[in-house]
Design a protein around this motif. Structure first.
Motif, PDB file in Angstrom:
ATOM      1  N   GLY A 181     -41.090  -0.756   1.073  1.00 46.49           N
ATOM      2  CA  GLY A 181     -41.816   0.192   0.843  1.00 46.49           C
ATOM      3  C   GLY A 181     -43.344   0.799   1.431  1.00 46.49           C
ATOM      4  O   GLY A 181     -43.708   1.747   1.584  1.00 46.49           O
ATOM      5  N   LEU A 182     -42.669   0.953   2.681  1.00 38.27           N
ATOM      6  CA  LEU A 182     -42.383   1.939   3.579  1.00 38.27           C
ATOM      7  C   LEU A 182     -42.291   3.135   3.869  1.00 38.27           C
ATOM      8  O   LEU A 182     -41.462   3.182   3.705  1.00 38.27           O
ATOM      9  CB  LEU A 182     -42.853   1.459   5.009  1.00 38.27           C
ATOM     10  N   PRO A 183     -42.945   3.863   3.837  1.00 39.12           N
ATOM     11  CA  PRO A 183     -42.087   5.935   3.466  1.00 39.12           C
ATOM     12  C   PRO A 183     -40.962   5.420   4.879  1.00 39.12           C
ATOM     13  O   PRO A 183     -41.377   6.041   6.317  1.00 39.12           O
ATOM     14  CB  PRO A 183     -43.331   6.791   3.992  1.00 39.12           C
ATOM     15  N   ILE A 184     -39.967   6.449   4.792  1.00 38.40           N
ATOM     16  CA  ILE A 184     -39.149   7.047   5.141  1.00 38.40           C
ATOM     17  C   ILE A 184     -39.134   8.194   6.257  1.00 38.40           C
ATOM     18  O   ILE A 184     -39.057   8.310   7.507  1.00 38.40           O
ATOM     19  CB  ILE A 184     -37.312   6.919   4.580  1.00 38.40           C
ATOM     20  N   GLY A 185     -39.513   8.693   5.716  1.00 39.19           N
ATOM     21  CA  GLY A 185     -39.994   9.821   6.292  1.00 39.19           C
ATOM     22  C   GLY A 185     -38.986  11.191   6.483  1.00 39.19           C
ATOM     23  O   GLY A 185     -38.011  11.160   5.527  1.00 39.19           O
ATOM     24  N   VAL A 186     -39.329  12.649   5.637  1.00 39.99           N
ATOM     25  CA  VAL A 186     -38.739  13.861   5.350  1.00 39.99           C
ATOM     26  C   VAL A 186     -37.530  14.122   6.037  1.00 39.99           C
ATOM     27  O   VAL A 186     -36.318  14.176   5.996  1.00 39.99           O
ATOM     28  CB  VAL A 186     -39.764  14.992   5.606  1.00 39.99           C
ATOM     29  N   ASP A 187     -37.982  13.819   7.564  1.00 37.70           N
ATOM     30  CA  ASP A 187     -37.209  14.419   8.680  1.00 37.70           C
ATOM     31  C   ASP A 187     -35.909  13.358   9.127  1.00 37.70           C
ATOM     32  O   ASP A 187     -34.623  13.723   8.597  1.00 37.70           O
ATOM     33  CB  ASP A 187     -37.116  14.016  10.093  1.00 37.70           C
TER      34      ASP A 187
END
Length: 413
Positions: free
Chosen positions: A309-315
Motif C-alpha cells: 500500500g506504499l507509493p511506487i513512485g512516478v520514476d
C-alpha cells in the motif's frame, strides 16, 4: 570600411574606365583597371567579414558576457511596443538589443524583434528520482521563437537557425549489405538507398489591438500580461505543432508523421513504456531519449501503490526514463476532449526545427479602427517548420485513457 562604401568606390572607378575608353586614353584606363583589381580584392574580403559577422551569435551588451541574463532582467515588452508605436517612453535598451537579435535571425526585423529569453518558463521533468523537480531551460538554448515556452526544445530537438529558403536534407534509408565470401568468389552488389526530408517556411502569427494605456503602463502585471499574450499566441502554437500539427499550412509534428512506431491499447503504463523502450532498442535509437506526456498521465502514475500500500513512485512506473509532463501534449487523440491522451517516447535529437525568423512584431498605430480609439494594432509572427529525421526514432503510445488505465500490472484502475 562598409561594403556599401566599397561598392560606391567601385562604381566610380568603372565610370572612369568608361570615360577613358571613350577618350581612347589607354594610360588612364590601365590606371583605373589596376585600382579596380585592388578594390575587388578588398570587396571580397569585406564580404567574407560580413558573412562571418552575421554568423556570430551576437556581441554581449556592455561586454559582460551575460546578454541573455541582462535581457531577461531589463528588456520590457511594453516599452518596446510603446516605443515602436511612437509613444513617449524611454526604450533605449530595447532598441540596442535589436541589433543583436537581427544577428541571431540573420536579417533585420520587419518591425522589431522580441527576444525569446523574456518568455523563459519552467517545465516539470523527472530523470533519476521519483519526485518531479522544476528544471529551468538553459539560457543559451533560447535561440529562436520556438524556444519561448517550448518543451520539445528542452527535450533536445535540434534547431536550425537563419534559414533563407526550403531546406532539403538527404537521409540514408538503407546501407549496402556486407557479406562473407570464399576466395575468388564474387561479392553480391548492393547499393545504399537515400531519400530526403524537407523543411519549408510556415508562418504562425497573431493580430490584435492593444490600448494606449496598456502600452504606457509600467506595472509588472501589465508587462507579464503582454509577455504571456505573445508567448501563448506564437511560441505555444509552434510547440503544439511540433508535437502534433495539422499539416498543409502548419508543421505535421511528431505524432502526425507517418511511419513512427506505435504501442496501441495498453492496459497499464508500466508495460506500455517497457514496450516503447523495447521498440526503440530494436531500431538502435540514440541515447537522447525521453518521454513526453500530459499531467493527467502523471496523476495515474503517482497513485500507483505496491503490495504494502506504499507509493511506487512516478520514476519506477516510467522505467527511470526522463519524463516531461506538459499540457502541450494533445488530449483528443481519436476520442472526445479529455479522453485519449498521448505519450511520446523517443530520441528527441531526431526532431529538426527550422527557424527562419525570431518573433517579429510590427506595430501599426495608424490602422483605421485602432487609430480612431487611440489604440495600436500589433502583428506578431514567426516562421518555422518541423521534421522528423528518422521515423523509427519515435514511439507513440496510443489509446491511453487516464480514467481507466492502470499504472502497474494488476494494480487496478
Amino acid at each position: 570600411m562598409k561594403t556599401s562604401d566599397l561598392m560606391e568606390q567601385r562604381a566610380a572607378i568603372v565610370a572612369r574606365m568608361n570615360a577613358a575608353h571613350t577618350a581612347d586614353d589607354n594610360a588612364a584606363f590601365e590606371t583605373a583597371e589596376t585600382e579596380l583589381r585592388n578594390l575587388d580584392g578588398k570587396l571580397e574580403r569585406q564580404r567574407k567579414i560580413d558573412a562571418a559577422d552575421r554568423a556570430e551569435p551576437g556581441t554581449p551588451i556592455n561586454g559582460d558576457g551575460k546578454l541573455d541574463t541582462e535581457i531577461r532582467s531589463r528588456f520590457s515588452v511594453s516599452r518596446a511596443l510603446a516605443g515602436a508605436a511612437g509613444l513617449g517612453v524611454d526604450w533605449g535598451f530595447e532598441r540596442e538589443v535589436q541589433a543583436e537579435l537581427a544577428k541571431r535571425a540573420g536579417k533585420p526585423a520587419e518591425g522589431l524583434y522580441i527576444p525569446t529569453e523574456v518568455f523563459e518558463t519552467r517545465v516539470l521533468t523527472t530523470s533519476t528520482g521519483s519526485e518531479l523537480v522544476p528544471t529551468e531551460h538553459r539560457p543559451d538554448q533560447y535561440i529562436s521563437a520556438l524556444t519561448a515556452a517550448s518543451v520539445v526544445r528542452g527535450l533536445g530537438a535540434r534547431v536550425l537557425n537563419g534559414l533563407t529558403g526550403n531546406l532539403s536534407i538527404p537521409r540514408e534509408t538503407d546501407s549496402p549489405a556486407i557479406g562473407w565470401v570464399a576466395e575468388n568468389a564474387a561479392l553480391t552488389p548492393d547499393d545504399a538507398d537515400f531519400d530526403s526530408i524537407t523543411l519549408s517556411p510556415k508562418h504562425a502569427g497573431a493580430l490584435s489591438e492593444w490600448s494606449r494605456n496598456m502600452l504606457l503602463q509600467a506595472s509588472p502585471d501589465v508587462e507579464t500580461l503582454l509577455r504571456q499574450m505573445l508567448a501563448r499566441n506564437i511560441a505555444l502554437t509552434i510547440d503544439r505543432a511540433a508535437i502534433l500539427g495539422g499539416g498543409a499550412n502548419e508543421p505535421t509534428g511528431v505524432l502526425g508523421t507517418s511511419g513512427i512506431q506505435k504501442v496501441t491499447a495498453p492496459t497499464n503504463l508500466f508495460d506500455a513504456v517497457a514496450d516503447a523502450v523495447a521498440l526503440a532498442d530494436v531500431e538502435n535509437v540514440g541515447a537522447s531519449r525521453g518521454l513526453l506526456t500530459t499531467p493527467e498521465i502523471r496523476k495515474v502514475a503517482a497513485k500507483a501503490l505496491d503490495l504494502n500500500g506504499l507509493p511506487i513512485g512516478v520514476d519506477k512506473v516510467f522505467h527511470s526514463q526522463p519524463t516531461t509532463f506538459s499540457n502541450q501534449v494533445p488530449k483528443t487523440l481519436g476520442g472526445s476532449p479529455g479522453t485519449e491522451h498521448g505519450l511520446i517516447y523517443g530520441d528527441w535529437s531526431e526532431l529538426l526545427i527550422g527557424v527562419w525568423s525570431e518573433i517579429d512584431v510590427l506595430i501599426n498605430p495608424y490602422e483605421s479602427t485602432a487609430y480612431s480609439k487611440g489604440n495600436v494594432s500589433i502583428r506578431a509572427m514567426a516562421t518555422v517548420d518541423v521534421a522528423v529525421r528518422h521515423k523509427k526514432a519515435f514511439v507513440s503510445i496510443e489509446d491511453v485513457v487516464p480514467a481507466t488505465i492502470d499504472a502497474m500490472p494488476g494494480s487496478g484502475s
